[in-house]
Write a protein that holds these residues in place. Structure first.
Motif, PDB file in Angstrom:
ATOM      1  N   LEU A 576       0.827  -1.201   0.000  1.00 13.73           N
ATOM      2  CA  LEU A 576       0.000   0.000   0.000  1.00 13.73           C
ATOM      3  C   LEU A 576       0.863   1.254   0.000  1.00 13.73           C
ATOM      4  CD1 LEU A 576      -2.759   1.399   0.219  1.00 13.73           C
ATOM      5  CD2 LEU A 576      -2.607   1.131   2.710  1.00 13.73           C
ATOM      6  N   TYR A 577       1.944   1.218   0.806  1.00 18.55           N
ATOM      7  CA  TYR A 577       2.837   2.384   0.877  1.00 18.55           C
ATOM      8  C   TYR A 577       3.456   2.680  -0.482  1.00 18.55           C
ATOM      9  CZ  TYR A 577       6.847   5.275   2.157  1.00 18.55           C
ATOM     10  OH  TYR A 577       7.773   6.287   2.225  1.00 18.55           O
ATOM     11  N   GLN A 578       3.941   1.661  -1.162  1.00 18.16           N
ATOM     12  CA  GLN A 578       4.537   1.870  -2.488  1.00 18.16           C
ATOM     13  C   GLN A 578       3.493   2.311  -3.502  1.00 18.16           C
ATOM     14  OE1 GLN A 578       7.709   1.856  -3.462  1.00 18.16           O
ATOM     15  NE2 GLN A 578       8.344   1.514  -1.343  1.00 18.16           N
ATOM     16  N   PHE A 579       2.286   1.790  -3.371  1.00 16.85           N
ATOM     17  CA  PHE A 579       1.194   2.174  -4.271  1.00 16.85           C
ATOM     18  C   PHE A 579       0.910   3.669  -4.150  1.00 16.85           C
ATOM     19  CE2 PHE A 579      -3.454   2.660  -4.973  1.00 16.85           C
ATOM     20  CZ  PHE A 579      -3.493   2.287  -6.316  1.00 16.85           C
ATOM     21  N   LEU A 580       0.843   4.168  -2.929  1.00 20.78           N
ATOM     22  CA  LEU A 580       0.583   5.594  -2.722  1.00 20.78           C
ATOM     23  C   LEU A 580       1.807   6.436  -3.052  1.00 20.78           C
ATOM     24  CD1 LEU A 580      -1.450   5.507   0.635  1.00 20.78           C
ATOM     25  CD2 LEU A 580      -2.325   5.603  -1.709  1.00 20.78           C
ATOM     26  N   LEU A 581       2.994   5.953  -2.674  1.00 18.69           N
ATOM     27  CA  LEU A 581       4.218   6.705  -2.937  1.00 18.69           C
ATOM     28  C   LEU A 581       4.447   6.887  -4.429  1.00 18.69           C
ATOM     29  CD1 LEU A 581       6.656   8.006  -1.478  1.00 18.69           C
ATOM     30  CD2 LEU A 581       7.883   5.844  -1.842  1.00 18.69           C
ATOM     31  N   ASN A 582       4.041   5.891  -5.204  1.00 19.80           N
ATOM     32  CA  ASN A 582       4.182   5.955  -6.664  1.00 19.80           C
ATOM     33  C   ASN A 582       2.930   6.488  -7.354  1.00 19.80           C
ATOM     34  OD1 ASN A 582       6.904   4.619  -7.519  1.00 19.80           O
ATOM     35  ND2 ASN A 582       6.108   3.310  -5.882  1.00 19.80           N
ATOM     36  N   LYS A 583       2.074   7.171  -6.551  1.00 16.62           N
ATOM     37  CA  LYS A 583       0.934   7.928  -7.109  1.00 16.62           C
ATOM     38  C   LYS A 583      -0.034   7.050  -7.902  1.00 16.62           C
ATOM     39  CE  LYS A 583       4.350   9.916  -8.750  1.00 16.62           C
ATOM     40  NZ  LYS A 583       5.378  10.635  -9.520  1.00 16.62           N
ATOM     41  N   TRP A 584      -0.325   5.869  -7.324  1.00 17.39           N
ATOM     42  CA  TRP A 584      -1.232   4.903  -7.934  1.00 17.39           C
ATOM     43  C   TRP A 584      -0.672   4.382  -9.264  1.00 17.39           C
ATOM     44  CZ3 TRP A 584      -7.183   5.745  -7.183  1.00 17.39           C
ATOM     45  CH2 TRP A 584      -7.462   6.020  -5.846  1.00 17.39           C
ATOM     46  N   TYR A 585       0.588   4.582  -9.513  1.00 21.23           N
ATOM     47  CA  TYR A 585       1.288   4.099 -10.715  1.00 21.23           C
ATOM     48  C   TYR A 585       0.698   4.656 -12.013  1.00 21.23           C
ATOM     49  CZ  TYR A 585       3.748   0.836  -7.670  1.00 21.23           C
ATOM     50  OH  TYR A 585       4.536   0.290  -6.688  1.00 21.23           O
ATOM     51  N   PHE A 586       0.114   5.844 -11.946  1.00 19.57           N
ATOM     52  CA  PHE A 586      -0.446   6.422 -13.172  1.00 19.57           C
ATOM     53  C   PHE A 586       0.643   6.792 -14.174  1.00 19.57           C
ATOM     54  CE2 PHE A 586      -4.575   7.006 -11.066  1.00 19.57           C
ATOM     55  CZ  PHE A 586      -5.409   6.701 -12.131  1.00 19.57           C
ATOM     56  N   ASP A 587       1.762   7.305 -13.680  1.00 18.23           N
ATOM     57  CA  ASP A 587       2.843   7.662 -14.600  1.00 18.23           C
ATOM     58  C   ASP A 587       3.375   6.429 -15.316  1.00 18.23           C
ATOM     59  OD1 ASP A 587       3.182  10.529 -14.391  1.00 18.23           O
ATOM     60  OD2 ASP A 587       3.790  10.187 -12.326  1.00 18.23           O
ATOM     61  N   GLU A 588       3.545   5.348 -14.564  1.00 18.64           N
ATOM     62  CA  GLU A 588       4.029   4.106 -15.176  1.00 18.64           C
ATOM     63  C   GLU A 588       2.997   3.551 -16.165  1.00 18.64           C
ATOM     64  OE1 GLU A 588       6.216   4.826 -11.464  1.00 18.64           O
ATOM     65  OE2 GLU A 588       4.099   4.866 -12.015  1.00 18.64           O
ATOM     66  N   LEU A 589       1.711   3.634 -15.789  1.00 18.27           N
ATOM     67  CA  LEU A 589       0.654   3.141 -16.673  1.00 18.27           C
ATOM     68  C   LEU A 589       0.603   3.947 -17.971  1.00 18.27           C
ATOM     69  CD1 LEU A 589      -1.813   1.293 -17.114  1.00 18.27           C
ATOM     70  CD2 LEU A 589      -3.199   3.034 -15.964  1.00 18.27           C
ATOM     71  N   TYR A 590       0.656   5.263 -17.858  1.00 21.27           N
ATOM     72  CA  TYR A 590       0.623   6.112 -19.052  1.00 21.27           C
ATOM     73  C   TYR A 590       1.881   5.937 -19.887  1.00 21.27           C
ATOM     74  CZ  TYR A 590      -3.494   8.584 -17.276  1.00 21.27           C
ATOM     75  OH  TYR A 590      -4.756   8.905 -16.840  1.00 21.27           O
ATOM     76  N   ASP A 591       3.011   5.713 -19.199  1.00 22.75           N
ATOM     77  CA  ASP A 591       4.249   5.476 -19.933  1.00 22.75           C
ATOM     78  C   ASP A 591       4.135   4.205 -20.765  1.00 22.75           C
ATOM     79  OD1 ASP A 591       7.216   6.104 -20.297  1.00 22.75           O
ATOM     80  OD2 ASP A 591       7.307   4.044 -19.554  1.00 22.75           O
ATOM     81  N   PHE A 592       3.518   3.157 -20.196  1.00 24.82           N
ATOM     82  CA  PHE A 592       3.355   1.891 -20.916  1.00 24.82           C
ATOM     83  C   PHE A 592       2.328   2.007 -22.047  1.00 24.82           C
ATOM     84  CE2 PHE A 592       0.979  -2.123 -21.388  1.00 24.82           C
ATOM     85  CZ  PHE A 592       2.002  -2.944 -21.841  1.00 24.82           C
ATOM     86  N   LEU A 593       1.187   2.640 -21.752  1.00 25.01           N
ATOM     87  CA  LEU A 593       0.098   2.683 -22.725  1.00 25.01           C
ATOM     88  C   LEU A 593       0.346   3.683 -23.852  1.00 25.01           C
ATOM     89  CD1 LEU A 593      -3.060   2.523 -20.411  1.00 25.01           C
ATOM     90  CD2 LEU A 593      -2.085   0.685 -21.808  1.00 25.01           C
ATOM     91  N   PHE A 594       0.898   4.832 -23.509  1.00 24.16           N
ATOM     92  CA  PHE A 594       0.978   5.917 -24.490  1.00 24.16           C
ATOM     93  C   PHE A 594       2.404   6.249 -24.927  1.00 24.16           C
ATOM     94  CE2 PHE A 594      -2.837   6.867 -21.818  1.00 24.16           C
ATOM     95  CZ  PHE A 594      -3.778   6.522 -22.762  1.00 24.16           C
ATOM     96  N   VAL A 595       3.299   6.431 -23.950  1.00 26.78           N
ATOM     97  CA  VAL A 595       4.648   6.885 -24.304  1.00 26.78           C
ATOM     98  C   VAL A 595       5.404   5.802 -25.059  1.00 26.78           C
ATOM     99  CG1 VAL A 595       6.833   7.751 -23.409  1.00 26.78           C
ATOM    100  CG2 VAL A 595       4.686   8.440 -22.331  1.00 26.78           C
ATOM    101  N   ARG A 596       5.462   4.599 -24.471  1.00 31.51           N
ATOM    102  CA  ARG A 596       6.220   3.533 -25.124  1.00 31.51           C
ATOM    103  C   ARG A 596       5.583   3.116 -26.440  1.00 31.51           C
ATOM    104  NH1 ARG A 596       7.891  -0.674 -20.230  1.00 31.51           N
ATOM    105  NH2 ARG A 596       8.841   0.893 -18.846  1.00 31.51           N
TER     106      ARG A 596
END
Length: 665
Positions: A576-596
């Motif tokens: 849970l701590y990592q989930f919140l610290l990484n902002k619900w992983y939205f940046d990683e999700l958008y990086d995978f879906l759109f940027v990459r």
């Protein structure tokens, strides 16, 4: 009054031109004084207009500047529309911008590029003023895009820093997603109403929808994305497209990712963008277009849902952030969610009231954070602070006032409280009283967000100012209070954070509501929230106070009484701590879906499409074949006489053969 309004809008533009074009000639000090001086004049004039329009008898002032576009029935002029809503925004934008200009004289005094910085600040202010004084949607879009450009320049001011350049690009690109929807919404408004001028739109909106069961009720009026929509459906689609633009600019859920990264800019920029200007443009847009939003209950329900989710989501992420500016940034995102919930339920006055009070205490918190960062030699991580209240007492008390206002400290049912208490509680109570189908969900989300807001706000205060110093001895040796030029803006903002709520509550969302707004905010005939929210149960009135108190006590226990508890909880609930610290992983999700995926598609089109197909079969292919042919032909030029004689004999033999066979045919 026309001259005063023109001066308010154009003085920042003049300051931008002087500092931007002549900054190197006149020097940094002159650039600071010119831009700040013009802003002080503009802010004083804005308050004059506010008392004349909002607190006086004047309903609407329209100032024509010049004829802009005229093509057939499309007629748009550049004009300033000043009603109560605009007057409030003028006060908010110019007051905060002026204090940021003055504060920056001290904060940026070591920067070698101060003329450029102050020019960008003034450009940003001018673009925002163009937006809030617009008389039509095209002018609003012009200011809308100008704010986006100026924010890009300000966030990426330290452009040699890779993270700042990346953050500026991210803000610009994410906002383009929302702006695409805004542009489509403007097109739809023109198709539906035949105009983009506010007066025409508002006059037509009252009679736009046909009576239920009328013959033309289901008649298609627009084709959008391949769908034929009737008037009601088209209106909902238009409102949602406009709201899409508001989501991008005001960093609502799914289009929020640019906001925390914008902290890479100088701290005064954070205050200017996040407190009262750029991020509130979306709130202003929905409030300005309230006459058409009021006609679409489905669109308002979406606004409410998105606002409630944003308030909750951003508050959860703020719980564990360690960068002092990012905590305040997520707080801004969460508070904007409150404003959109108010807009969605039809409590437009409460939304703008919270925008107004939020400007004071959030600018105070950001500039106070800048004072802290200035004191500890640029450090922004709260884990390396602590024990600062004795070293920078003025900054400590100013940030404490801002925290009290943000968390909504006050006594329900009385006029005792800080600014945030009056506006935030009004939104929460109005949400409970609302008849919206999603009001119950929104109410719960807002109360929970209030609890989280109190926790992370006091967590920031305790980690920064209390406990043992965690900075190095060298840093602590040089900790010092900020100069007067940085503290005076804090004093003025603190006065607003204390008194703005109690002074203006009856005007924005109280007994003087009708006389104050004078029709600038449109409320449906069945909407009586401005009166009904006073009659909610007592437990509803006390729920924000209880949430605030629980958040404060929890933060006190975890960071003062038992400072080892947060680390233990983080280890115990690592996921849970990592989930919140990484902002619900939205940046990683958008990086995978759109940027990459965008990079992969671009690389494929580059290598295969452009390189292999277009160049391979096109210019490069033709050139290669020419080279191949010439390489073979050149082999005939050997330089030996017998080769040439042999070629001549072959040629004569071929000629004789052709003449013999050709003549026989």
């Amino acid at each position: 009054m026309d001259t005063i309004i023109k001066a308010i809008v154009f003085l920042p533009l003049i300051g931008f031109l002087i500092a931007g074009l002549g900054g190197n000639a006149i020097g940094a000090k002159a650039s600071e004084y010119v831009t700040s001086g013009f802003m002080i004049i503009a802010a004083a004039l804005s308050w004059l207009v506010f008392f004349d329009v909002a607190m006086g008898e004047t309903e609407v002032i329209k100032v024509s500047v010049l004829r802009w576009i005229q093509s057939g029935s499309f007629d748009v002029e550049w004009a300033f529309r000043v009603d109560t809503l605009t007057a409030v925004m003028l006060v908010v934008v110019n007051s905060v911008s002026t204090l940021v200009h003055v504060y920056s004289i001290g904060y940026m005094h070591h920067d070698p590029h101060r003329p450029r910085f102050f020019a960008y600040l003034s450009l940003f202010t001018f673009a925002m003023l163009m937006l809030v004084t617009s008389d039509n949607l095209l002018q609003m879009f012009f200011g809308w895009e100008g704010v986006g450009l100026a924010s890009y320049l300000l966030i990426g001011f330290w452009y040699k820093k890779p993270s700042a350049s990346a953050a500026a690009m991210k803000a610009f690109i994410v906002n383009r997603v929302g702006d695409f929807g805004f542009a489509l919404g403007i097109f739809c408004v023109f198709v539906l109403f035949g105009s983009i001028n506010f007066e025409t739109i508002f006059a037509t909106a009252a009679t736009y929808l046909p009576a239920e069961g009328a013959a033309d009720a289901a008649e298609p009026v627009i084709n959008l994305f391949g769908m034929s929509l009737d008037k009601s459906q088209a209106l909902t689609a238009t409102c949602l497209l406009l709201f899409m633009g508001a989501m991008g600019k005001s960093a609502q859920f799914l289009l929020h990712t640019w906001l925390p990264d914008a902290m890479e800019g100088p701290t005064p920029v954070s205050a200017l963008i996040h407190a009262a200007t750029m991020v509130t443009a979306g709130v202003f847009l929905v409030a300005r277009m309230s006459p058409i939003f009021e006609l679409s209950h489905n669109a308002l329900m979406v606004v409410t849902l998105v606002g409630a989710i944003t308030a909750f989501f951003a508050a959860t992420v703020g719980l564990v952030q360690n960068d002092i500016k990012r905590v305040i940034a997520y707080s801004t995102c969460s508070q904007l969610g409150y404003m959109f919930v108010a807009l969605g339920i039809g409590a437009y006055g409460a939304a703008i009231f919270h925008l107004f009070t939020h400007a004071f205490f959030k600018a105070l918190l950001f500039l106070g954070a800048g004072s802290v960062i200035h004191a500890v030699d640029g450090e922004q991580d709260m884990r390396y602070m602590g024990g600062l209240r004795k070293h920078i007492p003025v900054t400590f008390w100013m940030m404490t006032i801002g925290t009290l206002a943000l968390t909504g400290v006050g006594i329900p049912g009385t006029v005792i409280g800080f600014a945030g208490f009056f506006s935030k509680d009004a939104i929460i109570e109005s949400t409970f009283a609302s008849h919206s189908p999603v009001a119950g969900f929104a109410f719960v989300m807002l109360v929970v967000a209030a609890l989280f807001t109190s926790f992370y706000s006091w967590r920031l205060a305790f980690m920064t100012f209390f406990g043992k110093p965690r900075a190095s001895a060298d840093v602590m040796h040089h900790v010092h209070e900020s100069p007067a030029v940085m503290l005076i803006p804090l004093y003025l903002l603190a006065a607003g954070a204390v008194a703005a709520g109690v002074i203006f509550v009856e005007y924005f969302y109280g007994h003087h509501y009708e006389e104050f707004w004078q029709g600038a905010l449109f409320t449906g005939a069945e909407n009586h929230l401005v009166h009904e929210f006073h009659n909610v149960p007592l437990w509803v009135k006390w729920s924000p106070f209880a949430a605030m108190a629980i958040g404060f006590v929890t933060a006190w226990y975890m960071y003062i009484r038992s400072p080892e508890t947060p680390k233990a909880l983080a280890e115990q609930h690592r996921g849970l701590y990592q989930f919140l610290l990484n902002k619900w992983y939205f940046d990683e999700l958008y990086d995978f879906l759109f940027v990459r995926s965008a990079k992969a598609l671009g690389k494929f089109l580059w290598k295969k499409g452009d390189g292999a197909v277009i160049d391979g079969l096109g210019p490069n292919g033709i050139a290669a074949r020419v080279v191949d042919v010439t390489n073979r032909v050149v082999r005939l030029q050997t330089g030996y006489l017998y080769h040439y004689a042999f070629a001549m004999l072959l040629g004569i033999a071929a000629l004789v053969t052709w003449m013999m066979l050709g003549s026989s045919l």
